[in-house]
Design an enzyme around this catalytic site. Structure first.
Site, PDB file in Angstrom:
ATOM      1  N   ASN A 178      -5.324  -9.263   2.115  1.00  0.00           N
ATOM      2  CA  ASN A 178      -4.700  -8.841   0.862  1.00  0.00           C
ATOM      3  C   ASN A 178      -5.640  -8.332  -0.086  1.00  0.00           C
ATOM      4  O   ASN A 178      -6.781  -8.397   0.190  1.00  0.00           O
ATOM      5  CB  ASN A 178      -3.761 -10.007   0.192  1.00  0.00           C
ATOM      6  CG  ASN A 178      -4.651 -11.231  -0.084  1.00  0.00           C
ATOM      7  OD1 ASN A 178      -5.889 -11.037  -0.935  1.00  0.00           O
ATOM      8  ND2 ASN A 178      -4.671 -12.216   0.753  1.00  0.00           N
ATOM      9  N   ILE A 201      -2.962 -25.103   2.115  1.00  0.00           N
ATOM     10  CA  ILE A 201      -4.029 -25.999   1.631  1.00  0.00           C
ATOM     11  C   ILE A 201      -3.600 -26.775   0.385  1.00  0.00           C
ATOM     12  O   ILE A 201      -4.067 -28.176   0.561  1.00  0.00           O
ATOM     13  CB  ILE A 201      -5.337 -25.282   1.624  1.00  0.00           C
ATOM     14  CG1 ILE A 201      -5.473 -24.149   2.913  1.00  0.00           C
ATOM     15  CG2 ILE A 201      -6.531 -25.944   1.410  1.00  0.00           C
ATOM     16  CD1 ILE A 201      -6.569 -23.164   2.596  1.00  0.00           C
TER      17      ILE A 201
HETATM   18  N1  CTP Z   1      -2.211 -21.587  -1.214  1.00  0.00           N
HETATM   19  C1  CTP Z   1      -2.690 -22.467  -0.348  1.00  0.00           C
HETATM   20  N2  CTP Z   1      -2.557 -22.469   0.976  1.00  0.00           N
HETATM   21  C2  CTP Z   1      -1.661 -21.582   1.270  1.00  0.00           C
HETATM   22  C3  CTP Z   1      -0.989 -20.444   0.307  1.00  0.00           C
HETATM   23  C4  CTP Z   1      -1.070 -20.783  -0.929  1.00  0.00           C
HETATM   24  O1  CTP Z   1      -3.610 -23.262  -0.794  1.00  0.00           O
HETATM   25  N3  CTP Z   1      -1.644 -21.271   2.592  1.00  0.00           N
HETATM   26  C5  CTP Z   1      -2.391 -22.107  -2.903  1.00  0.00           C
HETATM   27  C6  CTP Z   1      -2.912 -20.755  -3.336  1.00  0.00           C
HETATM   28  O2  CTP Z   1      -4.402 -20.883  -3.545  1.00  0.00           O
HETATM   29  C7  CTP Z   1      -2.408 -20.959  -5.018  1.00  0.00           C
HETATM   30  C8  CTP Z   1      -0.913 -21.671  -4.552  1.00  0.00           C
HETATM   31  O3  CTP Z   1      -1.297 -22.255  -3.448  1.00  0.00           O
HETATM   32  O4  CTP Z   1      -2.946 -21.727  -5.765  1.00  0.00           O
HETATM   33  C9  CTP Z   1       0.283 -20.772  -4.820  1.00  0.00           C
HETATM   34  O5  CTP Z   1       0.032 -19.688  -3.837  1.00  0.00           O
HETATM   35  P1  CTP Z   1       1.298 -18.624  -3.965  1.00  0.00           P
HETATM   36  O6  CTP Z   1       0.869 -17.688  -2.880  1.00  0.00           O
HETATM   37  O7  CTP Z   1       1.502 -18.115  -5.441  1.00  0.00           O
HETATM   38  O8  CTP Z   1       2.479 -19.472  -3.497  1.00  0.00           O
HETATM   39  P2  CTP Z   1       3.066 -20.007  -2.022  1.00  0.00           P
HETATM   40  O9  CTP Z   1       2.912 -21.473  -2.071  1.00  0.00           O
HETATM   41  O10 CTP Z   1       2.174 -19.427  -1.004  1.00  0.00           O
HETATM   42  O11 CTP Z   1       4.347 -19.439  -2.148  1.00  0.00           O
HETATM   43  P3  CTP Z   1       5.089 -18.118  -2.068  1.00  0.00           P
HETATM   44  O12 CTP Z   1       4.157 -17.286  -1.320  1.00  0.00           O
HETATM   45  O13 CTP Z   1       6.239 -18.233  -1.147  1.00  0.00           O
HETATM   46  O14 CTP Z   1       5.612 -17.750  -3.582  1.00  0.00           O
END
Ligand code: CTP
Length: 405
Positions: free
Chosen positions: A213, A310
């Site tokens: 990304n 995570i």
């Molecule tokens: N995060 C994480 N591990 C993942 C995905 C996200 O630790 N596999 C953490 C990101 O670092 C961030 C938070 O979760 O602090 C939210 O990430 P975001 O991408 O906004 O949300 P998602 O939980 O992935 O939900 P969605 O993409 O469905 O909005």
């Protein structure tokens, strides 16, 4: 844009002693002024033999002081009047002689007298031949300066002007700058262990391709730097980013979400605060091909599998215990607050920064950010457009408040 630089209108005394690195600090004068500080240069007699006071007067826009008393201005006693006005004294380069002079509390030249007369923070940037630097006398003098509360900016290693190799090069500006910022910042994260994640993750498909990304890592790196300024011991786990390692931070570079998960989960128990600013890829290719995938003229379908969340794992492990305090970021393109509240609850977070990724001024690749903060008590705070560094610093302010509760 709101949010002033910490150095704006600060008065910094730059004390220059007689070493060849004196020429390097000419550039520091410009950098300090660009940060908004006023710079008053004072020089030892030997320093003026390496670079003329005229150079520093032109760069600082002020008269340079050399002697203890100024025959043209007998009303003014420089070591008293300048010390009273200073917000910070920076001695760079600090030679072995100057370090010994400061350690023994002598006041036989202007920089040393100023340091004795001051009441503001002092930063020492040693630069000398490596044998002189490593000599037990110099090391003992530096240890003594630390007991006075002075910050020492360790010299770099490398080839020196005297044709030797080793520690003794004047530290890079980035190190001096961070010492200056830290000296002027409230140390409300001192003795706290902080882990920050940053950057994108790369999910490999074959030896040459990956799913990634557009995250640059800027927000996470800014969080690491500003936590260090507040006195924290900082570990930065970052996905691929072009940004260089920031000073005094333990940087761990990883590539995929699974590697990030392993590094974070291994360290989480030791931490007081974990901030997950990384844009972790939610998915990875279900299969990795050891050989490069070839086109077959029939299109290509890729199956994806979900990566571990995570932050959610950290939240589950944390349960009801107060530490580590968990801070997340939410990248949203609509229904911001409701989505934020859901993530705060589902991931068991203490603080969440919501990013509007549709805005041109916030999110990936830009220097600024505009976030809304939600905390575990249900408070909501809309933060104006700020640089990522100011945004990061404000997050640490709120984290320090939560830690104090
Ligand atoms: N995060 C994480 N591990 C993942 C995905 C996200 O630790 N596999 C953490 C990101 O670092 C961030 C938070 O979760 O602090 C939210 O990430 P975001 O991408 O906004 O949300 P998602 O939980 O992935 O939900 P969605 O993409 O469905 O909005």
């Amino acid at each position: 844009m709101p949010g002033g630089n910490l150095l704006t209108d600060k008065k910094i005394i730059l004390g220059i002693s007689g070493g060849i690195a004196a020429y390097k600090v000419a550039d520091w004068v410009r950098k300090l002024r660009r940060e908004g500080a006023g710079v008053q240069v004072v020089m030892t007699g030997d320093a003026t033999r390496f670079v003329t006071p005229l150079t520093f007067a032109a760069l600082s826009g002020r008269k340079v002081y050399e002697g203890m008393f100024d025959p043209n201005d007998v009303e003014r006693i420089p070591h008293i009047s300048l010390a009273a006005e200073a917000d910070l004294i920076l001695i760079a380069p600090a030679t072995a002689q100057t370090i010994a002079r400061l350690a023994s509390g002598m006041a036989d030249d202007l920089p040393a007298a100023l340091v004795l007369a001051h009441q503001s923070p002092v930063i020492i940037c040693p630069a000398m031949n490596c044998n002189m630097y490593l000599h037990p006398a110099t090391q003992a003098n530096l240890d003594r300066l630390k007991t006075y509360g002075y910050r020492i900016v360790e010299p770099g290693r490398g080839s020196l002007a005297c044709d030797t190799e080793g520690p003794g090069r004047l530290a890079d500006w980035s190190y001096a700058k961070e010492a200056i910022y830290a000296a002027l910042t409230k140390q409300n994260l001192a003795d706290r262990k902080v882990l920050v994640t940053a950057g994108p993750t790369h999910e490999p498909l074959d030896p040459v391709r990956y799913l990634g990304n557009r995250s640059s890592g800027r927000m996470g790196f800014a969080l690491a730097v500003t936590a260090r300024r507040r006195g924290a011991e900082v570990t930065l786990v970052t996905g691929p980013s072009e940004l260089p390692d920031p000073p005094e931070i333990n940087v761990i570079r990883i590539s995929s979400a699974e590697e990030m998960a392993a590094e974070v989960l291994e360290r989480c128990q030791d931490m007081d605060v974990i901030v997950k600013a990384a844009a972790v890829s939610d998915f990875r290719p279900a299969e990795y091909s050891a050989g490069k995938l070839k086109k077959a003229g029939a299109g290509f379908t890729m199956n994806l599998t979900e990566n571990p969340d995570i932050l959610k794992t950290l939240g589950e492990r944390k349960g009801k215990s107060p530490l580590p305090l968990l801070v997340g970021f939410a990248a949203e393109s609509g229904d911001f607050i409701n989505e934020g509240r859901r993530k705060l609850r589902e991931k068991n977070l203490d603080l969440l920064a919501i990013n509007d990724i549709t805005s041109k001024e916030a999110g990936f690749g830009v220097e600024t950010n505009r976030i809304t903060l939600l905390n575990r008590h249900g408070d909501q705070e809309k933060i104006p457009l700020l640089s990522k560094e100011d945004t990061a610093d404000l997050i640490w302010k709120r984290v320090a408040d939560l830690l104090a509760q």
